[in-house]
Design a protein around this motif. Structure first.
Motif, PDB file in Angstrom:
ATOM      1  N   VAL A   1       0.840  -1.208   0.000  1.00 18.56           N
ATOM      2  CA  VAL A   1       0.000   0.000   0.000  1.00 18.56           C
ATOM      3  C   VAL A   1       0.867   1.247   0.000  1.00 18.56           C
ATOM      4  CG1 VAL A   1      -1.622   1.344   1.383  1.00 18.56           C
ATOM      5  CG2 VAL A   1      -2.010  -1.090   1.043  1.00 18.56           C
ATOM      6  N   THR A   2       1.902   1.269   0.832  1.00 19.93           N
ATOM      7  CA  THR A   2       2.808   2.416   0.862  1.00 19.93           C
ATOM      8  C   THR A   2       3.450   2.632  -0.497  1.00 19.93           C
ATOM      9  OG1 THR A   2       3.299   2.179   3.219  1.00 19.93           O
ATOM     10  CG2 THR A   2       4.918   3.323   1.884  1.00 19.93           C
ATOM     11  N   ARG A   3       3.918   1.567  -1.121  1.00 21.43           N
ATOM     12  CA  ARG A   3       4.565   1.691  -2.425  1.00 21.43           C
ATOM     13  C   ARG A   3       3.591   2.220  -3.480  1.00 21.43           C
ATOM     14  NH1 ARG A   3       9.548  -0.708  -3.160  1.00 21.43           N
ATOM     15  NH2 ARG A   3      10.340  -1.850  -1.362  1.00 21.43           N
ATOM     16  N   LYS A   4       2.366   1.733  -3.444  1.00 20.71           N
ATOM     17  CA  LYS A   4       1.401   2.174  -4.449  1.00 20.71           C
ATOM     18  C   LYS A   4       1.061   3.657  -4.275  1.00 20.71           C
ATOM     19  CE  LYS A   4      -1.106  -0.787  -6.360  1.00 20.71           C
ATOM     20  NZ  LYS A   4      -2.077  -1.846  -6.760  1.00 20.71           N
ATOM     21  N   LEU A   5       0.922   4.107  -3.035  1.00 19.37           N
ATOM     22  CA  LEU A   5       0.626   5.523  -2.806  1.00 19.37           C
ATOM     23  C   LEU A   5       1.834   6.395  -3.141  1.00 19.37           C
ATOM     24  CD1 LEU A   5      -1.421   5.384   0.523  1.00 19.37           C
ATOM     25  CD2 LEU A   5      -2.275   5.636  -1.806  1.00 19.37           C
TER      26      LEU A   5
ATOM     27  N   ALA B   1      -8.348   3.778  -8.573  1.00 18.91           N
ATOM     28  CA  ALA B   1      -7.628   4.912  -9.161  1.00 18.91           C
ATOM     29  C   ALA B   1      -6.138   4.859  -8.873  1.00 18.91           C
ATOM     30  CB  ALA B   1      -8.209   6.221  -8.627  1.00 18.91           C
ATOM     31  N   TYR B   2      -5.745   4.153  -7.825  1.00 15.85           N
ATOM     32  CA  TYR B   2      -4.330   4.091  -7.443  1.00 15.85           C
ATOM     33  C   TYR B   2      -3.590   2.942  -8.112  1.00 15.85           C
ATOM     34  CZ  TYR B   2      -6.090   7.394  -4.095  1.00 15.85           C
ATOM     35  OH  TYR B   2      -6.694   8.488  -3.531  1.00 15.85           O
ATOM     36  N   ASN B   3      -4.235   2.280  -9.077  1.00 16.31           N
ATOM     37  CA  ASN B   3      -3.597   1.188  -9.803  1.00 16.31           C
ATOM     38  C   ASN B   3      -2.950   1.646 -11.108  1.00 16.31           C
ATOM     39  OD1 ASN B   3      -4.479  -0.637  -7.845  1.00 16.31           O
ATOM     40  ND2 ASN B   3      -6.383  -1.078  -8.936  1.00 16.31           N
ATOM     41  N   HIS B   4      -2.889   2.945 -11.334  1.00 15.02           N
ATOM     42  CA  HIS B   4      -2.382   3.462 -12.607  1.00 15.02           C
ATOM     43  C   HIS B   4      -0.958   2.999 -12.879  1.00 15.02           C
ATOM     44  CE1 HIS B   4      -1.771   5.842 -16.095  1.00 15.02           C
ATOM     45  NE2 HIS B   4      -1.129   6.831 -15.509  1.00 15.02           N
TER      46      HIS B   4
ATOM     47  N   GLU C   1      -8.038   5.546   5.153  1.00 12.67           N
ATOM     48  CA  GLU C   1      -9.474   5.391   4.939  1.00 12.67           C
ATOM     49  C   GLU C   1      -9.914   6.096   3.670  1.00 12.67           C
ATOM     50  OE1 GLU C   1     -13.574   5.918   7.501  1.00 12.67           O
ATOM     51  OE2 GLU C   1     -12.079   7.510   7.588  1.00 12.67           O
ATOM     52  N   ARG C   2      -9.382   7.268   3.414  1.00 15.36           N
ATOM     53  CA  ARG C   2      -9.831   8.069   2.278  1.00 15.36           C
ATOM     54  C   ARG C   2      -9.453   7.468   0.937  1.00 15.36           C
ATOM     55  NH1 ARG C   2      -6.609  12.804   4.256  1.00 15.36           N
ATOM     56  NH2 ARG C   2      -6.736  13.523   2.099  1.00 15.36           N
ATOM     57  N   VAL C   3      -8.394   6.669   0.894  1.00 22.89           N
ATOM     58  CA  VAL C   3      -7.967   6.110  -0.385  1.00 22.89           C
ATOM     59  C   VAL C   3      -8.550   4.716  -0.621  1.00 22.89           C
ATOM     60  CG1 VAL C   3      -5.821   7.426  -0.379  1.00 22.89           C
ATOM     61  CG2 VAL C   3      -5.842   5.118   0.600  1.00 22.89           C
ATOM     62  N   SER C   4      -9.488   4.287   0.215  1.00 21.92           N
ATOM     63  CA  SER C   4     -10.024   2.933   0.121  1.00 21.92           C
ATOM     64  C   SER C   4     -11.353   2.904  -0.637  1.00 21.92           C
ATOM     65  CB  SER C   4     -10.229   2.351   1.522  1.00 21.92           C
ATOM     66  OG  SER C   4     -11.228   3.081   2.219  1.00 21.92           O
ATOM     67  N   SER C   5     -11.735   1.710  -1.046  1.00 23.35           N
ATOM     68  CA  SER C   5     -12.993   1.524  -1.758  1.00 23.35           C
ATOM     69  C   SER C   5     -13.525   0.125  -1.501  1.00 23.35           C
ATOM     70  CB  SER C   5     -12.803   1.738  -3.260  1.00 23.35           C
ATOM     71  OG  SER C   5     -13.961   1.337  -3.976  1.00 23.35           O
ATOM     72  N   TRP C   6     -14.805   0.034  -1.118  1.00 22.04           N
ATOM     73  CA  TRP C   6     -15.422  -1.267  -0.901  1.00 22.04           C
ATOM     74  C   TRP C   6     -15.606  -2.035  -2.205  1.00 22.04           C
ATOM     75  CZ3 TRP C   6     -16.255  -3.930   3.476  1.00 22.04           C
ATOM     76  CH2 TRP C   6     -16.098  -3.237   4.682  1.00 22.04           C
ATOM     77  N   ASP C   7     -15.580  -1.357  -3.333  1.00 23.34           N
ATOM     78  CA  ASP C   7     -15.687  -2.044  -4.616  1.00 23.34           C
ATOM     79  C   ASP C   7     -14.495  -2.958  -4.877  1.00 23.34           C
ATOM     80  OD1 ASP C   7     -18.052  -0.839  -5.079  1.00 23.34           O
ATOM     81  OD2 ASP C   7     -17.306   0.647  -6.503  1.00 23.34           O
TER      82      ASP C   7
ATOM     83  N   HIS D   1     -25.449  -4.168   3.808  1.00 25.10           N
ATOM     84  CA  HIS D   1     -25.974  -4.085   2.450  1.00 25.10           C
ATOM     85  C   HIS D   1     -24.812  -3.795   1.521  1.00 25.10           C
ATOM     86  CE1 HIS D   1     -29.894  -3.814   4.393  1.00 25.10           C
ATOM     87  NE2 HIS D   1     -29.368  -2.891   5.160  1.00 25.10           N
ATOM     88  N   GLY D   2     -24.631  -4.544   0.500  1.00 21.13           N
ATOM     89  CA  GLY D   2     -23.512  -4.325  -0.404  1.00 21.13           C
ATOM     90  C   GLY D   2     -23.937  -4.617  -1.835  1.00 21.13           C
ATOM     91  N   PRO D   3     -23.144  -4.215  -2.787  1.00 27.63           N
ATOM     92  CA  PRO D   3     -21.957  -3.434  -2.539  1.00 27.63           C
ATOM     93  C   PRO D   3     -22.282  -2.002  -2.152  1.00 27.63           C
ATOM     94  CG  PRO D   3     -22.297  -3.639  -4.885  1.00 27.63           C
ATOM     95  CD  PRO D   3     -23.346  -4.503  -4.227  1.00 27.63           C
ATOM     96  N   GLY D   4     -21.402  -1.383  -1.391  1.00 25.44           N
ATOM     97  CA  GLY D   4     -21.711  -0.053  -0.888  1.00 25.44           C
ATOM     98  C   GLY D   4     -21.275   1.040  -1.823  1.00 25.44           C
ATOM     99  N   GLY D   5     -21.500   2.276  -1.363  1.00 20.73           N
ATOM    100  CA  GLY D   5     -21.101   3.431  -2.149  1.00 20.73           C
ATOM    101  C   GLY D   5     -19.600   3.498  -2.293  1.00 20.73           C
ATOM    102  N   GLN D   6     -19.165   3.816  -3.455  1.00 19.11           N
ATOM    103  CA  GLN D   6     -17.735   3.874  -3.739  1.00 19.11           C
ATOM    104  C   GLN D   6     -17.160   5.152  -3.181  1.00 19.11           C
ATOM    105  OE1 GLN D   6     -16.344   2.866  -7.719  1.00 19.11           O
ATOM    106  NE2 GLN D   6     -15.319   4.801  -7.782  1.00 19.11           N
ATOM    107  N   GLN D   7     -15.993   5.005  -2.510  1.00 19.58           N
ATOM    108  CA  GLN D   7     -15.285   6.171  -2.039  1.00 19.58           C
ATOM    109  C   GLN D   7     -14.291   6.605  -3.099  1.00 19.58           C
ATOM    110  OE1 GLN D   7     -13.807   4.529   1.721  1.00 19.58           O
ATOM    111  NE2 GLN D   7     -15.043   6.038   2.755  1.00 19.58           N
ATOM    112  N   GLY D   8     -14.257   7.864  -3.378  1.00 16.91           N
ATOM    113  CA  GLY D   8     -13.387   8.354  -4.436  1.00 16.91           C
ATOM    114  C   GLY D   8     -11.986   8.632  -3.950  1.00 16.91           C
TER     115      GLY D   8
END
Length: 495
Positions: A17-21, A328-331, A403-409, A480-487
């Motif tokens: 995670v650190t490397r990707k960010l 978005a962080y998989n670029h 938390e802000r860079v995460s996504s339940w998707d 309830h899922g899937p949930g709202g995506q965090q941007g």
């Protein structure tokens, strides 16, 4: 028990995670500026916990990316000014009929355009290479970029071992664990009677003398024994004092670096213990148990607080889950390393970016300066309000980067099953540790055994984002899922 010798399979890196960010800050200028400001700039609010991110490495790479974009924009600004001068010289030569005017003006214009193209191309190539080096390379991420200010790095280092967390006052309506992810459990377990002594096994019919203990002793025992009892290697356990942000000034000498400064991340451990035995106004101590899955994809946190009011003991339990990084962080994964494909994609990216980059360089420079002035002015205003009008400022953190860079998707089946396993192990570990602690202190555990029958029925269903209050009977979570995506991350709203 001897382990079976088997061949190894490829595994996730522990710092994935650190490397990707760190790679992403080289590819996203807005994200780089945000991380640079958040991690190193002057501020009065607390930073959220790292939660598996090496913040020093992220700060270093963010600063390197910001400096690269600033150098590029300085070059482009000069070239843009020279471009207009060349256009003026070209027009003057055409109007006046001077022999060398059009040729000189045209040469300046073409030179400026070529220089702008190369400046954008060079910056793009450097950013791609830096992103790939930190993500795919073997060197530690923090060694691949120059250090930032020593004081800023020391703060981030201290934050990794934080024993106090100021949280935004608005979070007091829900829970103080800002940035810990989605809450999937919030319950107080069945009380246990700890006032009755156990029978003496050596003298049937006689009672042992209870060994005195308090909540600090219980927390200390659970923190030390949980990893071994639950079978969770790498479990992080730490007592932390959670303080409501607008209550921080009440203990300014202990919690603030300076009267109008930022909160400390570490305080006297006696204050942390006091927050457990005799909590203050908006100040309570919890035992944080954090387990990070392979590669840091998912982070599970259990927050515990022993409520010991004789003759009863109960546990306050809250559980949080942070899902994997947003797509978005998989670029960085899609960037070619070498060959024709890399050259072609780099040329294509340059073609799309060089003219907007040249045209907008002056505006970006002005925007950066304006943002820095506004931030500085806002901080000065708040500090003046505090010193002159004695305004009570909210020093609490509003969230965490993780938390802000995460996504339940991005939550996979294996992530959900691993998380459920961690949670059941943590729950069972707390119960087992409590039983062993009470037995060691000669407490009759019959009340404990009755409570366990109720507590053990609690289950976890991690299937997506959680909306509202969904805790059903016996602590069963209805999701309830899937949930709202965090941007992608959004900047904090406080200085």
């Amino acid at each position: 028990m001897a382990r079976r010798q088997l061949p190894t399979l490829p595994t996730y890196r522990k710092d994935a995670v650190t490397r990707k960010l760190c790679a992403h800050v080289h590819l996203d200028e807005g994200f780089a500026r945000e991380m640079d400001t958040e991690l190193t700039a002057d501020r009065m609010t607390a930073l959220g916990l790292p939660l598996g991110i090496h913040l020093i490495a992220l700060a270093r790479h963010a600063r390197a990316a910001v400096r690269r974009s600033e150098r590029r924009d300085r070059v482009l600004s000069g070239l843009f000014l020279a471009l207009w001068a060349g256009v003026a010289l070209l027009v003057w030569g055409l109007v006046s009929g001077a022999a060398l005017g059009p040729w000189a003006g045209g040469a300046v214009v073409l030179g400026c355009l070529a220089g702008a193209w190369w400046a954008v191309h060079d910056a793009l190539s450097a950013s791609w290479s830096a992103a790939q080096d930190v993500y795919w390379g073997s060197a530690r991420p923090e060694t691949l970029a120059d250090p930032v200010e020593q004081r800023a790095e020391q703060r981030l280092k201290t934050l990794a071992r934080a024993n106090v967390v100021p949280y935004a006052a608005a979070a007091a309506h829900t829970d103080p664990f800002v940035g810990s992810g989605k809450r999937i459990k919030d319950v107080v377990w069945q009380p246990i009677d700890v006032s009755r002594p156990a029978e003496d096994p050596a003298n049937p019919g006689k009672k042992l003398t209870i060994v005195p203990f308090d909540a600090v002793d219980l927390h200390t025992y659970v923190a030390k024994e949980m990893a071994k009892i639950a079978g969770l290697e790498g479990l992080r356990a730490r007592n932390r004092l959670y303080v409501c942000g607008d209550h921080v000034p009440l203990l300014a000498d202990e919690l603030l670096e300076e009267p109008q400064g930022r909160p400390r991340a570490q305080i006297d451990t006696d204050l942390v213990r006091t927050g457990l035995v005799n909590p203050g106004a908006g100040m309570r101590t919890f035992l944080s148990l954090e387990r990070v899955s392979d590669g840091g994809r998912v982070l599970v946190t259990m927050q515990l607080r022993a409520r010991l009011h004789l003759p009863l003991l109960s546990w306050e339990v809250l559980v949080f889950v942070i899902p994997p990084l947003h797509a978005a962080y998989n670029h960085v994964d899609s960037l070619p390393f070498s060959g024709f494909e890399r050259v072609w994609k780099l040329l294509s990216a340059t073609r799309r970016a060089w003219w907007p980059g040249l045209r907008g360089a002056w505006g970006r420079n002005a925007e950066r300066r304006a943002r820095a002035r506004n931030r500085s002015r806002e901080l000065r205003q708040w500090r003046r309000e505090i010193s002159e009008r004695h305004v009570l400022f909210d020093h609490g953190a509003t969230g965490s980067i993780r938390e802000r860079v995460s996504s339940w998707d991005q939550m996979m089946h294996n992530d959900r099953s691993d998380s459920r396993d961690y949670l059941h192990r943590l729950q069972g570990g707390v119960l087992t540790a409590t039983e062993r602690f009470l037995e060691a202190h000669h407490v009759d555990t019959s009340s404990y055994e009755q409570a366990v029958q109720v507590i053990s029925t609690q289950t976890y269903n991690i299937s997506g984002d959680i909306h509202g209050s969904n805790v059903g009977g016996h602590g069963v979570v209805n999701q309830h899922g899937p949930g709202g995506q965090q941007g992608a991350p959004a900047p904090y709203g406080q200085p």
